[in-house]
Design a protein around this motif. Structure first.
Motif, PDB file in Angstrom:
ATOM      1  N   GLY B 390      26.828  42.212  43.825  1.00  0.00           N
ATOM      2  CA  GLY B 390      27.324  42.678  42.538  1.00  0.00           C
ATOM      3  C   GLY B 390      28.664  42.052  42.241  1.00  0.00           C
ATOM      4  O   GLY B 390      29.128  41.169  42.963  1.00  0.00           O
ATOM      5  N   GLN B 391      29.270  42.498  41.148  1.00  0.00           N
ATOM      6  CA  GLN B 391      30.576  41.955  40.828  1.00  0.00           C
ATOM      7  C   GLN B 391      31.639  43.022  41.068  1.00  0.00           C
ATOM      8  O   GLN B 391      31.335  44.129  41.471  1.00  0.00           O
ATOM      9  CB  GLN B 391      30.608  41.444  39.398  1.00  0.00           C
ATOM     10  N   MET B 392      32.876  42.634  40.795  1.00  0.00           N
ATOM     11  CA  MET B 392      33.962  43.576  41.040  1.00  0.00           C
ATOM     12  C   MET B 392      33.842  44.769  40.095  1.00  0.00           C
ATOM     13  O   MET B 392      33.420  44.629  38.957  1.00  0.00           O
ATOM     14  CB  MET B 392      35.299  42.878  40.820  1.00  0.00           C
ATOM     15  N   ASP B 393      34.223  45.902  40.608  1.00  0.00           N
ATOM     16  CA  ASP B 393      34.130  47.126  39.840  1.00  0.00           C
ATOM     17  C   ASP B 393      35.186  47.134  38.729  1.00  0.00           C
ATOM     18  O   ASP B 393      36.384  47.123  38.990  1.00  0.00           O
ATOM     19  CB  ASP B 393      34.350  48.309  40.801  1.00  0.00           C
ATOM     20  N   ASP B 394      34.735  47.170  37.479  1.00  0.00           N
ATOM     21  CA  ASP B 394      35.654  47.138  36.343  1.00  0.00           C
ATOM     22  C   ASP B 394      36.663  48.277  36.383  1.00  0.00           C
ATOM     23  O   ASP B 394      37.826  48.102  36.032  1.00  0.00           O
ATOM     24  CB  ASP B 394      34.869  47.265  35.032  1.00  0.00           C
ATOM     25  N   GLN B 395      36.178  49.429  36.796  1.00  0.00           N
ATOM     26  CA  GLN B 395      37.065  50.595  36.767  1.00  0.00           C
ATOM     27  C   GLN B 395      38.215  50.448  37.752  1.00  0.00           C
ATOM     28  O   GLN B 395      39.343  50.814  37.447  1.00  0.00           O
ATOM     29  CB  GLN B 395      36.270  51.853  37.083  1.00  0.00           C
ATOM     30  N   ILE B 396      37.900  49.878  38.913  1.00  0.00           N
ATOM     31  CA  ILE B 396      38.963  49.680  39.891  1.00  0.00           C
ATOM     32  C   ILE B 396      39.960  48.647  39.363  1.00  0.00           C
ATOM     33  O   ILE B 396      41.174  48.825  39.451  1.00  0.00           O
ATOM     34  CB  ILE B 396      38.383  49.229  41.249  1.00  0.00           C
ATOM     35  N   LEU B 397      39.408  47.569  38.777  1.00  0.00           N
ATOM     36  CA  LEU B 397      40.293  46.549  38.209  1.00  0.00           C
ATOM     37  C   LEU B 397      41.199  47.157  37.137  1.00  0.00           C
ATOM     38  O   LEU B 397      42.394  46.913  37.096  1.00  0.00           O
ATOM     39  CB  LEU B 397      39.473  45.417  37.597  1.00  0.00           C
ATOM     40  N   TYR B 399      42.092  50.247  36.815  1.00  0.00           N
ATOM     41  CA  TYR B 399      43.055  51.137  37.451  1.00  0.00           C
ATOM     42  C   TYR B 399      44.256  50.341  37.977  1.00  0.00           C
ATOM     43  O   TYR B 399      45.402  50.686  37.731  1.00  0.00           O
ATOM     44  CB  TYR B 399      42.387  51.893  38.591  1.00  0.00           C
ATOM     45  N   LEU B 400      43.932  49.240  38.674  1.00  0.00           N
ATOM     46  CA  LEU B 400      45.008  48.429  39.251  1.00  0.00           C
ATOM     47  C   LEU B 400      45.881  47.825  38.159  1.00  0.00           C
ATOM     48  O   LEU B 400      47.101  47.767  38.267  1.00  0.00           O
ATOM     49  CB  LEU B 400      44.428  47.330  40.134  1.00  0.00           C
ATOM     50  N   LYS B 401      45.216  47.382  37.084  1.00  0.00           N
ATOM     51  CA  LYS B 401      45.983  46.768  36.001  1.00  0.00           C
ATOM     52  C   LYS B 401      46.853  47.802  35.296  1.00  0.00           C
ATOM     53  O   LYS B 401      47.963  47.512  34.882  1.00  0.00           O
ATOM     54  CB  LYS B 401      45.044  46.054  35.029  1.00  0.00           C
ATOM     55  N   SER B 402      46.331  49.006  35.189  1.00  0.00           N
ATOM     56  CA  SER B 402      47.120  50.055  34.546  1.00  0.00           C
ATOM     57  C   SER B 402      48.351  50.406  35.374  1.00  0.00           C
ATOM     58  O   SER B 402      49.267  51.058  34.909  1.00  0.00           O
ATOM     59  CB  SER B 402      46.262  51.299  34.312  1.00  0.00           C
ATOM     60  N   GLY B 411      42.493  41.157  40.998  1.00  0.00           N
ATOM     61  CA  GLY B 411      41.275  40.558  41.550  1.00  0.00           C
ATOM     62  C   GLY B 411      41.442  40.261  43.029  1.00  0.00           C
ATOM     63  O   GLY B 411      40.543  40.518  43.841  1.00  0.00           O
ATOM     64  N   GLU B 412      42.600  39.743  43.376  1.00  0.00           N
ATOM     65  CA  GLU B 412      42.847  39.399  44.770  1.00  0.00           C
ATOM     66  C   GLU B 412      42.813  40.647  45.653  1.00  0.00           C
ATOM     67  O   GLU B 412      42.193  40.670  46.712  1.00  0.00           O
ATOM     68  CB  GLU B 412      44.218  38.730  44.858  1.00  0.00           C
ATOM     69  N   LEU B 413      43.430  41.688  45.148  1.00  0.00           N
ATOM     70  CA  LEU B 413      43.482  42.931  45.911  1.00  0.00           C
ATOM     71  C   LEU B 413      42.071  43.477  46.154  1.00  0.00           C
ATOM     72  O   LEU B 413      41.720  43.882  47.260  1.00  0.00           O
ATOM     73  CB  LEU B 413      44.317  43.953  45.132  1.00  0.00           C
TER      74      LEU B 413
END
Lengths: 253, 447, 481
Positions: B390-397, B399-402, B411-413
C-alpha cells in the motif's frame, strides 16, 4: 467428597506438586493460598484432568472413585468444575450455543431431559440477571474479546448453570474490580449448599473477605505447609508468605 | 535430476568457461577444477530460466544474459584502486577485513588475524587437508542438490573459492567486514566470487558484507553472481548483514545457502539499495532441532530498479523457530518481488514459523509482486504469514504536517517508521548505524 | 484405465448384480471424444447452428491445448477417450420403497436431517413425481415469470431465449480460457440459465440442487447468470447430500455477468463422492467459475463449502471492471482421507475504488492435502483498490498437508492489499476448556471447527448453513485419532 493423598505431579520432568494431602467434605469451602509458582494452579489442572501433567505418585479419590482414571469430560459430567484463571477464547462459537451444549451434555449424562430452547433461554436469563450480566453477551463469541471481568463472570455463569458438586475456582478474583468481585462472590455464596464443596485457589486474601472459607491451606513449593481456619488468611495478609516459608523450613530442619 | 530451463546458455558464457580453463591450466592442479568443470557441464545442460518458470515469473533476466561479459583481470589492482578500495571500509568500525575486487581476493587489504578464525584460499589447502576435503564434499553435495543454475554458473567461472572458519568455542572479538567492489570500464564484466563459511560448534561471530561498483557514467555493466555457502554447526551463533549498493546499470544475483545444526542461530539481513536488477536466492536448511533462524530484508527501489527476493526455509526437523520479515519502499518505476517459501515437513512438529512482507509504494509506476508461501505437512505447528502492499497513510502524513513538518520530512519519518521492525531486529552497534545511515541517504535520494 | 474408473466400474457392476439393469433406461452415445461426438450432442439437443459452431470452435481449441500439470495435485491420468460425453437424460432407477435403497446412503441422509420426502428423492425413489413438487423452477415459475426473471435449464434457454444465450455465452469465460473450460465448451450437456431484468430483486433463492441431481447431467454442466442494472439474485448450487456420482470427471463452467449496481450472490455446497477411505474412486472436480463486475458498483459474492470430490480444482473469480465494484470470496474446504483440494480465488481489480474480500478456511485431515491458491491483482488504472485476505488452515492429524500460495500483483500505488494466513491445529487449551465443561472430544472438535468456519457460514442462506455444518461434521468423522 475429595481425598487427595500424597499427590506428586511433574510437568516436563520438573516436579511441581511434591506430596499434597487434602480432604474436602461435602459442603465445605477450602481455600488454597500460596505465593506465585507454588503449584496452586497445577493442583486445579490436575484435578480437572489437563494433559501435560504427569501424576508420579499418590491418589485422588472423588465420591468414592479414582478421579485420575477419568477423562476431563467424564470428570465434568461427574460434577467437577474448574473456573479458569485465564478462560480460553474460542472465536466463532457463540456463548449461548456453548452454554446450551454444555448444559444439555451434562443433563444428558445425569439422565435429565435436555432443555428446549425456551426453557434454556429462561434459565440463562435468570442466571445472567443474578450475576448482573447483560443478555447481549450470549450473542458474543465465547470469551472472545471479553474484558478480564467479563471472562470471570462468564466462568461463574457456567458454574451456576452446570450445578457442579465440586467447584474449583482458580484465581477467580484476579483482574476484578471491587464491584465485580462482589458480584462474583455473591454468585458463589448463593451456591453454597451442604452437598456442594468449593476449592478456592487464590494469591490474595481479599476474595476471602467475601467468600468465607471453612479451611485455609498454604501451599509453598508444592506442599501444604500450614492449614487453619479463616484467620490464617488474615495472618498471611499481615505477615506475608515469607513468614510461613520461614516457619515451614524451620519445621523441616 | 537437473531441471531443464527454457533458454540455452548463450555461447559467450561457454567461451568464458573455456577461457578460464585455459588460464587455469598450468596452475596447480586442484580438485576444485573437477567441480568447476562439473558446474560448467551442469549449467550448459540446464540452461537459463525465463519468466515461464514459476520461480522467475516476475523477473526477466534476458537483459542480464545477453551481454558479452569479460572475465576479471586476475592481476591485483593498481595503487590507485587500492586506495579507493581501502576507502570503502568503514574505518570507524573495529573489524577484520576481507576485500574482493571484481570477485577476486585482494590480499593486501585483507586482514583476518585472530587466533580461532582461519581464512584461506581453497587452492592454498593441500589435497590432504581435512578442511579441503570437507569444503569440496559440501560443495559437491550442494551443487548436486540444487536446481539453481546460478550456483553452477558461479562455480564454472570461479577462479578461486575462499574459506572462512571460526573455530570451535571461539567467540570473535570483532566483526568481519567484507567489501565486494566491482569495476567495469571498457567492457561488461562478470564476477563470480565463491565463499565458504564454517561456524564451528559453539562459535559466534558477525559479518557485514557490502557490494559496491564504480559510478554509472559508463555504458558497460557489471554482473556479480555471488555464491556463499554457510555451515553453522551445533550451538553456533552467526549474524550476517549484507548491504548492496551497486550502480544503477549493474546486475547482482546473490546466492546464499545456509545449513543449521542443533541449537544454532542464523541471522541474515539482506539490504538492497542499488543495482539495476537484483535477485537474491536465500536458502536455509534446518538439519537438527532447536534452531533459530532470522531472515530480515529491506529493499528500497527507485528509477528502473528491479529487486527480487527469493527465500526458502526448509523446516525438516522438529522444535525449530523461524522469523522472516521483508520490508520495502518502491518509488519511480521500480519493481519489487518477494517470493518466500516456508516448507514444514512431516517430521517438523512444534515448528514455529513467521513470515511477513510489507511494501510501501510511493509512486504511480512502482510495482510489487508478492508471493508468501506456506507449505505445511506437520500438524502441531504454529505458522503464519502475511503480506501488505500500500501507500503511506494520508492521515498520518497530515498529522505530521499539522505539527509543522514539511512533506519530505513527514514522508521520511513515515518511511523510517515503516522499516522499524527490520532495524529492531539488529543488535545495537556499528553495523546497525552503518545501515541506518545508508538507508536514510537512499530514502532522501528517492524523494 | 485409472483406479477411479475401475472403482466406478465395480460400483456399477455390483448394482447390476442386484438385478436392476433392466430398469435403467439410458440415452447414451458411444464413449470417446471427436468432432462427430460434438455434433451428435448438439444434434440431440436440437441446437441452432451458431451454438454447434461455437462448440466446434471450442473443440478445435481444446485439441491444441495441453492438460495442466499442477504442482500440488497428484492426479491419475485421465483418458478423455474413455469418457462418455452424453449420457443424459438418464432416468433414475426406480425403487419401490426406501428399503431398496443403499442403506449407507440412507444412514447419511438421516444424520443430515433431510426430510423423508427429500430422502426419497435423493435415493432415487419415485423421482419424477417428487422432483416436480420440490422444484423451485416449477413451483415458482409463474411468480418469477411475472417479474421477468428467466430461470430454466440451459437447453431450454437455448430454445426459448437464444438471443440472450448467444450474447453472453463465453463472455466471461472464453472457450479457450483453460483446458477444462474448453472441454466443457465443446461438450457441455446441460446446466442452468438465469436472467434477472433491470431493477428486479429476485424474491427467493434460486437453486440448481435438484434439477441437476434428477437429470444426472453433473459431468459437464454450464451455468450462465446475467444480472441487469440494479438487480439482485441469490443463487444456490450443488448437492447438500452425499451422492455417488458416476462421472469420473466433473468439468463445469459458471459465468456471471453483473451490470451496474447488480448484486449476485452465488453459494455452493459441494459434496461429490470423495472416494473411499483408501483413496479409491471419487470425482475429479475441475470447475471454472468466474464473474464479471462490468458496471459501476456491481458486486459478486462467491461462497463455497467444499467437502466432497477426490480432487477439487476451482478458483471462483471476480473481474472487477466497473468502478467501485466489489468481489467477495468466502470458502471452507475440508479434505479427509486421500482427498486433494486446490482452491482459492482470483480478484482482478481493473476499475477505480474496487474492493475485494477473501476469507478462506481450510481443514485437512487424514492423508489429505488442502491448498489455498489465490491471486490478487491491482491493475495500473485501478486507483484506490482495496483487498483484504485471510486464509487460515487447520490441520487434524500428522499425515495431511496445508498449503497457502497467495499471488499478489500490485501495479498501482494507491492500492492497499492485506493478506494474512495462519496454520495451526486445534488448540489444546480450547479442547481442555470444552471437555472440562463436559463436552466429549468429538463434540468439542465439532464446536471449535464450526466456530473456526463461522465467518463463512454466516454468508450462506440460513438453511444451507445448517446443512453445511452437518456436512462438515460428517466429512471429518473418524478423523480424530
Amino acid at each position: 467428597m475429595l481425598k487427595i493423598k500424597d499427590l506428586r505431579v511433574s510437568v516436563e520432568d520438573t516436579e511441581i506438586l511434591k506430596g499434597v494431602n487434602l480432604e474436602i467434605k461435602p459442603g465445605e469451602v477450602h481455600a488454597i493460598m500460596g505465593p506465585n509458582g507454588s503449584g496452586k494452579s497445577t493442583l486445579g489442572f490436575v484435578l480437572a484432568g489437563k494433559d501435560d501433567y504427569e501424576v508420579t505418585s499418590g491418589s485422588v479419590e472423588y465420591q468414592g472413585q479414582d478421579l485420575l482414571d477419568l477423562s476431563p469430560d467424564e470428570r465434568a459430567r461427574d460434577g467437577v468444575f474448574l473456573g479458569f484463571q485465564y478462560p480460553v477464547e474460542i472465536p466463532g462459537v457463540s456463548n449461548s450455543n456453548f452454554l446450551k451444549m454444555i448444559i444439555n451434555s451434562i443433563r444428558k449424562s445425569r439422565g435429565q431431559e435436555e432443555l428446549d430452547a425456551l426453557a434454556m433461554l429462561k434459565l440463562l436469563k435468570e442466571k445472567l440477571a443474578s450475576l448482573g450480566m447483560d443478555t447481549n453477551m450470549l450473542k458474543r463469541s465465547l470469551n472472545d474479546g471479553f474484558s478480564g471481568g467479563e471472562k470471570k463472570r462468564n466462568e461463574i455463569l457456567q458454574m451456576a448453570v452446570l450445578d457442579p458438586k465440586l467447584a474449583i475456582l482458580d484465581e477467580t478474583d484476579s483482574g476484578l474490580d471491587i464491584d465485580a468481585l462482589k458480584v462474583v462472590s455473591d454468585g458463589v455464596n448463593s451456591m453454597r449448599s451442604p452437598d456442594r464443596s468449593f476449592l478456592i485457589i487464590t494469591h490474595y486474601q481479599r476474595l476471602l473477605n467475601y467468600i468465607v472459607p471453612d479451611f485455609v491451606h498454604v501451599l509453598v513449593d508444592g506442599k501444604i505447609v500450614k492449614s487453619g481456619d479463616k484467620s490464617l488468611a488474615l495472618e498471611l495478609e499481615d505477615k506475608g508468605y515469607d513468614w510461613v516459608k520461614k516457619e515451614s523450613s524451620e519445621v523441616m530442619a | 535430476m537437473l531441471p531443464k530451463y527454457q533458454t540455452e546458455v548463450p555461447q559467450h558464457f561457454k567461451a568464458l568457461f573455456d577461457q578460464l580453463g585455459r588460464q587455469l591450466n598450468g596452475q596447480k592442479d586442484h580438485h576444485f577444477q573437477e567441480l568447476r568443470i562439473k558446474g560448467g557441464k551442469n549449467l550448459f545442460d540446464m540452461g537459463f530460466p525465463t519468466t515461464r518458470n514459476e520461480d522467475y515469473k516476475y523477473t526477466a533476466l534476458g537483459r542480464v544474459f545477453n551481454k558479452e561479459y569479460q572475465l576479471p583481470d586476475p592481476k591485483q589492482p593498481g595503487p590507485e584502486m587500492m586506495e579507493e578500495l581501502r576507502g570503502l571500509f568503514n574505518s570507524e568500525m573495529d573489524s577484520h577485513r576481507i576485500c574482493f575486487y571484481n570477485g577476486q581476493l585482494v590480499s593486501e587489504l585483507t586482514e583476518v588475524n585472530e587466533k580461532g578464525i582461519g581464512f584461506f584460499r581453497l587452492s592454498d589447502l593441500s589435497d590432504e587437508d581435512l578442511l579441503n576435503g570437507e569444503v569440496l564434499k559440501h560443495m559437491d553435495h550442494t551443487l548436486s542438490q540444487t536446481n539453481n543454475p546460478f550456483l553452477h554458473l558461479n562455480t564454472a567461472l570461479c577462479r578461486e573459492p575462499l574459506v572462512l572458519v571460526v573455530d570451535k568455542d571461539h567467540r570473535a572479538s570483532k566483526p568481519i567486514q567484507v567489501v565486494y567492489h566491482y569495476s567495469a570500464n571498457d567492457s561488461d564484466l562478470i564476477a563470480n566470487p565463491q565463499f565458504f563459511v564454517i561456524a564451528r560448534e559453539n562459535s559466534k561471530f558477525s559479518m557485514i558484507e557490502k557490494h559496491t561498483s564504480n559510478p554509472s557514467d559508463r555504458e558497460v555493466a557489471v554482473f556479480a553472481n555471488v555464491f556463499q555457502r554457510w555451515i553453522t554447526e551445533k550451538n553456533a551463533n552467526v549474524d550476517h548483514t549484507k548491504i548492496q549498493e551497486l550502480s544503477e546499470n549493474d546486475f547482482i544475483i546473490h546466492n546464499l545457502i545456509a545449513s543449521q545444526e542443533a541449537h544454532s542461530h542464523f541471522y541474515a539481513l539482506t539490504a538492497d539499495l542499488g543495482s539495476r536488477i537484483t535477485r537474491n536466492n536465500l536458502e536455509v536448511h534446518l538439519l537438527d532441532s532447536h534452531t533459530q533462524t532470522d531472515m530480515f530484508g529491506l529493499f528500497i527501489g527507485n528509477a528502473n530498479q528491479h529487486i527480487d527476493n527469493q527465500t526458502f526455509l526448509d523446516h525438516a526437523v522438529p522444535h525449530c523457530e523461524s522469523r522472516e520479515w521483508y520490508k520495502g519502499v518502491l518509488s519511480g518505476k521500480s519493481r519489487g518481488v518477494f517470493n518466500g517459501k516456508v516448507l514444514v515437513r512431516q517430521d517438523a512438529q512444534k515448528t514455529n514459523a513467521f513470515q511477513q512482507n510489507n511494501t510501501l509504494l510511493s509512486s504511480d509506476h512502482a510495482r510489487m509482486d508478492s508471493k508468501p508461501q506456506l507449505e505445511i505437512y506437520a500438524d502441531d505447528v504454529k505458522c503464519s504469514h502475511g503480506a501488505t502492499i500500500g501507500q503511506m497513510d494520508d492521515q498520518i502524513l497530515f498529522y505530521l504536517k499539522s505539527r509543522g513538518l514539511d512533506d519530505d520530512q513527514a514522508g521520511e519519518l513515515v518511511k523510517v517508521a515503516f522499516l522499524a521492525e527490520v532495524f529492531n531486529s539488529m543488535d545495537e552497534g556499528a553495523i546497525k548505524n552503518t545501515l541506518a545511515g545508508k538507508v536514510l541517504d537512499k530514502l532522501r535520494e528517492i524523494q | 484405465m485409472s483406479d477411479s474408473m475401475q472403482t466406478l466400474e465395480k460400483h456399477t457392476q455390483s448394482e447390476y448384480k442386484y438385478g436392476w439393469s433392466s430398469d435403467i433406461e439410458m440415452d447414451i452415445i458411444p464413449k470417446g471424444l471427436s468432432e462427430e461426438v460434438v455434433r451428435m450432442i448438439s444434434a440431440k439437443k436440437k441446437e441452432p447452428k451458431w451454438l454447434l459452431d461455437w462448440r466446434l470452435e471450442a473443440y478445435a481449441k481444446w485439441k491444441t491445448m495441453k492438460e495442466p500439470n499442477w504442482a500440488k495435485l497428484n492426479i491419475a491420468p485421465i483418458s478423455y477417450q474413455d469418457i462418455i460425453y452424453y449420457a443424459a437424460p438418464k432416468k433414475q432407477k426406480k425403487l419401490n420403497s426406501l428399503d431398496e435403497a443403499d442403506p449407507e446412503l440412507l444412514k447419511t441422509f438421516e444424520r443430515l436431517g433431510i426430510p423423508l420426502d427429500e430422502r426419497k428423492v435423493l435415493a432415487g425413489v419415485a423421482v419424477d413425481a417428487v422432483i416436480d413438487s420440490v422444484s423451485v423452477t416449477t413451483t415458482f415459475k409463474k411468480k418469477l415469470g411475472e417479474l421477468g426473471i428467466i430461470f430454466c435449464s440451459f437447453s431450454e434457454a437455448v430454445q426459448e431465449h437464444p438471443e440472450l444465450v448467444r450474447e453472453y455465452l463465453g463472455s466471461v469465460v472464453p472457450q479457450n480460457d483453460n483446458y477444462f473450460a474448453a472441454l466443457n465448451s465443446a461438450v457441455f450437456s446441460d446446466g442452468s440459465f438465469c436472467y434477472i431484468p433491470k431493477g428486479v430483486r429476485c424474491p427467493m433463492e434460486l437453486s440448481t440442487y435438484f434439477r441437476i441431481n434428477a437429470a444426472n447431467t453433473g459431468q459437464f454442466e454450464r451455468t450462465l447468470i446475467v444480472a441487469e442494472d440494479d438487480s439482485y439474485v441469490s443463487y444456490l448450487e450443488g448437492c447438500t447430500a452425499p451422492m455417488r456420482d458416476e462421472n469420473q470427471l466433473h468439468a463445469a463452467v459458471v459465468e456471471i455477468y453483473a451490470k451496474e449496481r447488480a448484486f449476485v450472490k452465488y453459494s455452493t455446497v459441494q459434496n461429490w463422492y470423495p472416494g473411499d477411505k483408501d483413496g479409491k474412486g471419487g470425482v475429479y472436480n475441475f470447475v471454472t467459475k468466474r464473474g464479471l463486475c462490468n458496471g459501476f458498483r456491481s458486486r459478486i459474492s462467491w461462497t463455497q463449502v467444499e467437502t466432497g470430490s477426490a480432487i477439487t480444482w476451482k478458483y471462483p473469480s471476480c473481474i472487477l471492471k466497473g468502478n467501485e465494484s466489489i468481489g467477495e470470496f468466502y470458502s471452507i474446504a475440508v479434505t479427509n482421507n486421500y482427498q486433494q483440494a486446490d482452491t482459492g480465488t482470483k480478484m482482478i481489480h481493473l476499475g477505480k475504488n474496487t474492493k475485494s474480500t477473501i476469507i478462506s478456511k481450510g481443514i485437512s485431515a487424514g492423508k489429505s492435502h488442502n491448498t489455498y491458491r489465490g491471486l490478487v491483482k491491482i491493475g495500473k488504472k485501478a486507483d484506490n483498490a482495496r483487498n483484504f485476505s485471510e486464509c487460515d488452515s487447520l490441520l487434524m492429524g500428522d499425515r495431511c498437508g496445508a498449503h497457502t500460495f497467495p499471488y499478489i500483483e500490485i501495479e498501482n500505488q494507491s492500492g492497499k492489499v492485506e493478506h494474512e494466513a495462519t496454520t495451526s491445529k486445534i488448540g489444546a487449551d480450547q479442547m481442555f476448556y470444552c471437555t472440562q465443561r463436559g463436552l466429549s472430544v468429538e463434540d468439542a472438535i465439532n464446536l471449535i471447527v464450526n466456530g473456526y468456519c463461522k465467518e463463512v457460514f454466516n454468508e450462506l442462506p440460513m438453511e444451507f448453513a445448517v446443512e453445511a455444518q452437518k456436512l462438515l461434521e460428517i466429512s471429518l468423522e473418524g478423523s480424530v485419532g
